[in-house]
Design a protein around this motif. Structure first.
Motif, PDB file in Angstrom:
ATOM      1  N   UNK A 132      11.966 -11.473  10.507  1.00 41.00           N
ATOM      2  CA  UNK A 132      10.907 -10.539  10.128  1.00 41.00           C
ATOM      3  C   UNK A 132      11.443  -9.452   9.196  1.00 41.00           C
ATOM      4  N   UNK A 133      12.651  -8.965   9.488  1.00 44.29           N
ATOM      5  CA  UNK A 133      13.250  -7.929   8.630  1.00 44.29           C
ATOM      6  C   UNK A 133      13.470  -8.462   7.223  1.00 44.29           C
ATOM      7  N   UNK A 134      13.916  -9.718   7.117  1.00 44.27           N
ATOM      8  CA  UNK A 134      14.149 -10.312   5.795  1.00 44.27           C
ATOM      9  C   UNK A 134      12.843 -10.498   5.032  1.00 44.27           C
ATOM     10  N   UNK A 135      11.753 -10.790   5.758  1.00 46.91           N
ATOM     11  CA  UNK A 135      10.456 -10.890   5.099  1.00 46.91           C
ATOM     12  C   UNK A 135       9.978  -9.505   4.643  1.00 46.91           C
ATOM     13  N   UNK A 172      24.540  -8.170  10.702  1.00 46.78           N
ATOM     14  CA  UNK A 172      24.830  -8.069   9.272  1.00 46.78           C
ATOM     15  C   UNK A 172      23.602  -8.473   8.451  1.00 46.78           C
ATOM     16  N   UNK A 173      22.943  -9.566   8.844  1.00 46.74           N
ATOM     17  CA  UNK A 173      21.729  -9.988   8.133  1.00 46.74           C
ATOM     18  C   UNK A 173      20.619  -8.945   8.284  1.00 46.74           C
ATOM     19  N   UNK A 174      20.477  -8.444   9.501  1.00 48.10           N
ATOM     20  CA  UNK A 174      19.438  -7.451   9.789  1.00 48.10           C
ATOM     21  C   UNK A 174      19.676  -6.183   8.959  1.00 48.10           C
ATOM     22  N   UNK A 179      18.780  -2.580   4.159  1.00 41.04           N
ATOM     23  CA  UNK A 179      19.364  -1.937   2.973  1.00 41.04           C
ATOM     24  C   UNK A 179      18.660  -2.400   1.700  1.00 41.04           C
ATOM     25  N   UNK A 180      18.352  -3.707   1.649  1.00 37.17           N
ATOM     26  CA  UNK A 180      17.679  -4.248   0.472  1.00 37.17           C
ATOM     27  C   UNK A 180      16.303  -3.605   0.298  1.00 37.17           C
TER      28      UNK A 180
END
Length: 410
Positions: A132-135, A172-174, A179-180
């Protein structure tokens, strides 16, 4: 000599215990009394072991005693039974310990499986948070996405840790996704600030030209240039909030000076403008007949037609313009309010929030009502009165929430 199914005392006072296979083992010597007293003494020691085993069995069954501590306690009791100076069915006690070992092992496996499931659940939960964070990292709904990412962090903190490698990889992914998003949001608002600064500079130039033309008596070309300046103004975009209103007031003020002077020169047009006023008042009358709005689509279409006719009429006397335009603006605001009401009524998220709030308030009212009745029943009128006041307040909030929910169609 005195005997018992599980022991005996010989003529020398030596006390023996019998085992399940029929053999005997000396457990002590008794010289202080009768053989029966000797057997009773050593039976009490046996009963003590029975009590200890029973206590351990209950601890294993009813508490969170660790497998390690339970095993240590079992081994200790087994040593006591092996060398016990007691008379009784010691083999039966040993078998109870064997069953207890099985129970401890079973609970150990259950806890191991439970822990594995909790870890697996936590892994899936964190993987879902990462996805969800990446989306959200690609979203341009800056406020909503930012609030949701903060909520995801709180959820993450409440989950158990995984093994270090897995937890670090997922974090790290989260963290990278957050950050992105932050970088994209910062870049967006930096770009927006730059655009608004460019708009401010462009509008400063337009204001300067508008003010330089305000005293012109070249009526036709100047009026045309003002129209061009208005087109450029609209195309420039919005400046920063603290500058926009001031620039607009200066821009419109310059135009007003020019057009006021032109109106004075064109006094002969007063009659025409007076006729325009009559026509616009008639249109305002027609527009006001659209109220109250019962058919939003039809009212919007009718107002659009009236507005097109309005724009085609031309100027009216300046002192009459605020009143007649105000009438049209009132109808337009009513249309906007109806559109906003329709949007709110059909907005599923707002409806869901209103329904959720109503449900919470209803549950609170029901609970307080039960508490008031319980207090009255127990003759605790002071507590009942206090609860009644709280109930009245919650009921008022519920009534208000129900009225709000009606706006969504139930």
């Amino acid at each position: 000599m005195s005997s018992d199914p599980w022991g005996r005392v010989d003529e020398t006072g030596t006390v023996y215990v019998r085992t399940a296979d029929g053999s005997e083992r000396a457990v002590g010597s008794w010289q202080a009394g009768s053989p029966d007293e000797a057997l009773a003494y050593f039976k009490r020691k046996y009963d003590g072991l029975v009590v200890e085993i029973g206590l351990l069995e209950r601890r294993v069954q009813t508490t969170d005693l660790s497998a390690k501590d339970a095993t240590t306690a079992i081994d200790h009791l087994r040593e006591q039974i092996t060398d016990a100076h007691a008379v009784g069915d010691l083999d039966a006690l040993a078998k109870r310990l064997d069953k207890l070992v099985e129970s401890v092992e079973s609970r150990r496996e259950e806890r191991k499986a439970q822990k594995a499931k909790q870890t697996d659940d936590a892994r899936h939960a964190k993987e879902a948070l990462v996805v969800e964070a990446e989306e959200l990292a690609q979203s341009e709904q800056w406020r909503h996405a930012g609030e949701r990412l903060r909520a995801l962090v709180d959820t993450w903190k409440g989950l158990p840790r995984l093994d270090r490698k897995s937890d670090d990889e997922l974090w790290h992914r989260f963290s990278h996704a957050r950050s992105a998003f932050s970088k994209r949001r910062k870049a967006h608002f930096a770009s927006l600030d730059a655009q608004r600064e460019e708009a401010r500079k462009a509008k400063e130039r337009l204001v300067a030209e508008a003010e330089s033309l305000s005293n012109s008596q070249d009526w036709g070309p100047t009026a045309a240039r003002y129209r061009d300046l208005m087109t450029e103004w609209k195309a420039a975009g919005r400046a920063q909030r603290e500058h926009e209103d001031d620039l607009w007031n200066r821009f419109r003020g310059a135009q007003d000076i020019f057009f006021t002077a032109r109106s004075a020169i064109f006094a002969e047009r007063d009659a025409e403008q007076g006729e325009n006023l009559k026509l616009k008042e008639e249109l305002a009358d027609e527009a006001e007949k659209l109220l109250p709005i019962t058919d939003l689509k039809a009212a919007r279409a009718s107002f659009r037609t009236l507005n097109e006719r309005w724009e085609a009429i031309g100027h009216v006397p300046r002192d009459a313009r605020p009143k007649v335009e105000g009438r049209m603006h009132s109808v337009e605001r009513a249309l906007q309010d109806a559109e906003e009401s329709e949007w709110r009524r059909t907005n599923p998220e707002a409806r869901a929030r209103a329904a959720g709030l109503t449900g919470q308030l209803q549950a609170a009212v029901d609970k307080l009502r039960d508490q008031v009745e319980a207090a009255r029943t127990s003759d605790n009128n002071s507590k009942a009165d206090k609860l009644q006041k709280e109930l009245d307040g919650r009921q008022a909030l519920l009534d208000q929430a129900l009225k709000g929910l009606e706006e969504f169609g139930g």
